[in-house]
Design an enzyme around this catalytic site. Structure first.
Site: not given
Ligand SMILES: Cc1ncc(C[n+]2csc(CCOP(=O)(O)OP(=O)(O)O)c2C)c(N)n1
Ligand SMILES: Cc1ncc(C[n+]2csc(CCOP(=O)(O)OP(=O)(O)O)c2C)c(N)n1
Ligand SMILES: [Mg+2]
Ligand SMILES: [Mg+2]
Lengths: 334, 300, 334, 300
Positions: C54, C75, C126, C134, C184
């Protein structure tokens, strides 16, 4: 003691001896405000991140131990725990240094607290450079800019002990999230227990129409001193105490611009996005006039004593006077 | 003389110097932290005068090891160690926390040459050290990276992000040291927000864990050796210490976390350490060139 | 391709078909800029927080896997690891969504990166409401205010693919920390590979002196469309592309105020403390004139399509035209 | 009928419904996440239709249990569960992520009544749940609090701050559930940033840990019982799942984390689940009143 229902306008400045004012800590105003609240309402709870004494929430903790939550050194966690408590009907106040309240848990403030619009009350201690010897990392100077940018948030920077105490109480009645900034060292008392405090309404603490000095926090005192000095030179400065940075009292600000034609803003904060920024935004949208900014010029703080630092960073009364002279010259030149 | 590798005996003497410096500079500034600096003095001395390869006369020496105090509030011990090691004149310690001095309340790279990265907000330092360790590995440097943390600081989640990262990237050039003095600002760590069992936590984050009495110099040196010999994973030394160590009335009392001794208390503390405020301040004042200060017997 | 050494001023707007512009993603400009850098200098490393695709750093990751660091969802850690890498001589770029880059790691940005003044380059993906479906939590709209308030930081909001690419390259040469914001969805291309980009220097992309429209990011295109529409009505609007929010090109802004006498600011950001705030601050300190703000009015975003959202939140070209009419009426009334 | 306590059999059927809803609403929106919602469908169904005391017809029921998805991106499963449980008409699912719908891309309290706290930024939810659990205890409420987390999300340090807090305050009314599907956006969790050994981590943070196959409904119910029976500490259920579970071409593939099926893929997925896009969309469309939808046999 209710913050909003005392003597009506016009707001009399408490009789202050500007040359030798009473000195009191605003953080104690926060602590006492919490105790006032604790007595009055059962739903107020207080959280702290290993800074019970420095934020003066010890006063609440001693009186209401069952409603006091020690979170340890984990500001992100604290912000969201407060949100969870609010979701169960509590009115949570959290306290830590403003640098961490505004920055370490900014995402939590934005998403969990502000987006959900929960009545979490954020107490930011050690605001401004007057924190003193701890130095830059502990001197919160970006809070106004950060908090102002987040929807649903309110932002208050009271000018002294009494105003901090009243603001603390008033914020509990606001069903939205908000942030209150206070300082570490004793600062001049310029209001009294009966001075009117209304969230979102600026106080004219001195009349005048040659220029307006718009200040918040400890700078209200410096503004009053500067106004006195200017008055000796035949210049009558209106002094506006903008304790509520958001929502801003746009009417009073526009009136000041219109009636005075020149403005000096004075704040213990970075020059970008703070009080000066808020006033500039309001003025160009209503009645554009010259403004000079008294603020910290986009640099980090440093160790030193309160007064030394304020002088070194150019935010004492003489700096306000000089800014007034500059802005008056610009007013005349238009 | 980058790596001094002083003897245990000499290190003990040096640690006493450092403690005296801490008291003297705090007495002068009348602001700053006593508790953590005193608990860190022994392993700090072992780091600076035995373990680490540092070169105060050439701060950008590419061969140097990197050190970072994540607990920025322990500047009294950091500056004492730097002064004793020759980063700047010992006399500078007496300008601690003053507007025109170069020794800020919390470490500032641009005020105090030798500080690699500024700090003061807890929980960030181990991540910084991870970056340093990874960057060093990218360059093929054999350098080691040392990061000092607090035990209260273990409550910051970022520590565990960094812990996860360092193990994932197998940063065996990284050594963490926790000043495990069981105290933080509001009281006992286990009362404020319990971190026990701390060793199990670090192990569950895949680190090599070494527990040691943080006031036993010989044990500390062994711990550093063990960390150095550990490959494939980072090491953390849990240094069990006593807050305020070395000053009878400060020991194990959290109230000394963030306050300096007043003049009388400083006098009393220095008396316990075999000197006086006047004498020790005079020693500092006279020291106006940066160099490694000689040992106790030579100097006193 | 060097960002700062191409054809000299005046900067010609690339020949753009405003009615049917070429559409390209700014995040690809970031990705390609990183590849440009990767080829040119060995010290550039890239970090990401589980958002490789992304943020388009995949382009760098594929080419330079040894200089690519996956940090996972952490982060705060990422910001400080970048600082540690910078301390060993690297030029680290980190990438995550702007909401998290600016808020989740704000304290780390302030203390470890900015106070130490390390050359960490922060890529905020984004940015703005145009992120789309989103919704609010992922639509970064407070970044300008936050980053602008922190000393030593620079802040860039490029207007299109090419400018993002050039800015990315230029930022690597700046030995200080800085922040670049990109979006994005594909947005109109309004510059070309040869358009001059100089950090800190605003570009006049259309001449005029009835009013000035000062814009950044995707709003530069909307401003150009609005200017075209205004021109049909006999109003000549100057359009200024302020890609660098900090340091602000105060000279160009003052010139615009002086020569045009009225300003509209246009940004995809909250109304408090962003571009509008920066311009207002500069203008009241130099030459006060009426300003109208086109921005998101202090509310959270929501799910929807890019264009729908921009219309719903009042930041499309017609909104800029209406703001121009308002500000011109105020100019005339003075 | 706050606590439905449906049978295992009925829950399996209901989970199938939820999966169909997920596919149908994603097919309509052409935006949103497939992988996590499908891996969470089974324990999600067990939560909403067996375990939790919720009262969709009285959202502020003080007796209700509280639930919070810290992984805000799994809105397709959250909204399906809410719709099936009667929080709002199932027809609303077809307005997912649209400007004028009330179902935002990430959970929003003010758009979707029933959501207790908005989310979408990872790592914050367990802290929120801690606050809810503590607030409930302060009020003497017997309510339980459930928090769903992701496995990638375990990389956020705030999770470990919250873990420390919950154990310190002995929040045994709190139950965490980790959707342990071993995938996150950039790939395998263990490749991106390893979290193993996850159970040891939670144990070292003093939680009661329960591991379960997250697609075995009976096992999940047992796990909830075990958590309920655990006193003096919070419990976490590590639900071992498969990303994209229930759709052959999505299973165990991280690329499905954040994208919706296109029409053809949705058709294929629904065929595998014994229905068609047209039929299932029609079922949703026809459902314009909020109520608990009847079981599979009755409805299909
Ligand atoms: C603080 C933060 N960092 C990054 C994101 C972007 N993000 C959304 S879902 C995700 C991956 C999450 O992984 P997991 O908890 O294993 O969920 P799954 O992919 O299994 O649904 C990321 C990095 C976010 N929403 N919040
Ligand atoms: C992020 C952050 N939160 C809070 C503080 C304030 N603070 C400074 S030191 C300290 C206590 C640290 O405890 P510990 O790590 O045990 O150090 P010790 O008291 O043993 O020196 C706190 C809360 C800070 N500096 N940074
Ligand atoms: Mg300690
Ligand atoms: Mg996962």
């Amino acid at each position: 003691m209710s913050g909003t229902t005392k003597t009506a306008a016009p707001v009399p400045p408490a009789p202050v001896n500007l040359a030798k004012p009473e000195m009191k800590r605003t953080r104690e105003g926060f602590g006492h405000g919490l105790v006032d609240l604790g007595e009055r309402r059962k739903d107020v709870v207080v959280l702290v991140g290993d800074l019970t004494g420095s934020t003066n929430v010890n006063l609440f903790a001693e009186r209401f131990p069952d409603r006091f939550v020690e979170v340890g050194i984990a500001e992100q966690n604290m912000m969201c725990i407060a949100a969870g408590l609010a979701a169960t009907g509590k009115i949570p106040f959290l306290a830590t240094y403003g640098a961490f309240a505004s920055c370490r848990s900014a995402d939590q403030m934005r998403v969990t607290v502000a987006y959900t619009d929960l009545p979490v009350k954020i107490g930011g201690a050690h605001g401004g450079i007057s924190v003193g010897p701890d130095g830059a990392t502990h001197q919160a100077m970006e809070e106004i800019a950060i908090v102002r940018s987040i929807p649903n948030m309110k932002m208050v920077v009271p000018c002294d002990y009494w105003e901090t105490r009243k603001a603390t109480v008033a914020l509990a009645d606001d069903p939205h999230p908000n942030y209150i900034r206070f300082g570490r060292e004793p600062v001049p008392v310029v209001t009294g227990p009966d001075t009117l405090f209304t969230l979102g309404k600026a106080n004219v603490v001195r009349e005048g129409s040659d220029l307006a000095i718009i200040a918040c926090g400890v700078m209200v005192y410096e503004a009053l001193v500067a106004a006195e000095e200017l008055s000796d030179r035949g210049i009558q400065a209106r002094v506006l105490n903008v304790h509520t940075l958001k929502p801003l009292d746009r009417d009073q600000v526009a009136r000041a611009a219109r009636e005075c034609g020149a403005i000096v803003t004075a704040e213990e904060h970075q020059i970008h996005g703070g009080l000066g920024g808020a006033i500039a935004e309001a003025v160009v949208q209503s009645y554009p006039v010259p403004i000079e900014f008294v603020a910290v010029h986009d640099r980090f703080g440093r160790s030193g004593k309160q007064d030394e630092l304020m002088a070194a960073f150019g935010i004492k009364a003489p700096d306000v006077v000089r800014a007034a002279e500059r802005v008056l010259a610009r007013k005349r030149a238009r | 003389m980058p790596r001094l590798q002083m003897t245990v005996e000499a290190l003990r003497e040096r640690a006493l110097f450092v403690r005296r410096d801490i008291i003297a500079l705090l007495a002068k500034a009348q602001s700053g932290h006593s508790g953590g600096p005193l608990s860190s003095a022994d392993f700090g001395t072992a780091l600076f005068f035995h373990e680490m390869n540092v070169n105060p006369s050439r701060l950008d020496d590419p061969g140097r090891d990197l050190w970072h105090f994540s607990i920025g509030h322990v500047t009294p011990v950091i500056y004492s160690l730097m002064g004793e090691r020759g980063y700047f004149p010992l006399a500078d310690l007496l300008g601690f926390r003053q507007l025109n001095g170069h020794l800020q309340g919390h470490p500032s790279k641009h005020d105090t040459p030798g500080i690699e990265v500024s700090s003061g907000s807890l929980g960030q330092g181990l991540s910084v050290a991870c970056g340093m360790a990874l960057g060093s590995r990218m360059d093929g440097a054999s350098r080691r990276v040392y990061c000092v943390m607090g035990d209260g600081e273990q409550q910051e989640g970022q520590i565990w992000e960094a812990a996860m990262f360092a193990a994932h990237y197998k940063l065996d050039n990284l050594c963490g040291i926790v000043d495990y003095n069981r105290k933080q600002i509001d009281g006992d760590v286990e009362t404020v927000m319990g971190i026990a069992p701390l060793a199990s936590k670090w192990r569950a984050f895949n680190w090599h864990v070494i527990e040691v009495n943080g006031h036993d110099i010989a044990g500390i040196l062994q711990a550093f050796d063990e960390a150095r010999a550990t490959s494939g994973r980072p090491s953390v030394i849990l240094a069990h210490t006593v807050m305020g160590r070395g000053v009878s009335f400060m020991e194990d009392d959290y109230k000394w976390h963030g306050v300096p001794p007043n003049r009388d208390q400083a006098e009393q503390a220095l008396k316990e350490m075999g000197t006086s405020l006047a004498d020790w301040t005079a020693r500092l004042e006279s020291w106006t060139r940066p160099e490694v200060a000689p040992g106790l017997r030579a100097a006193s």
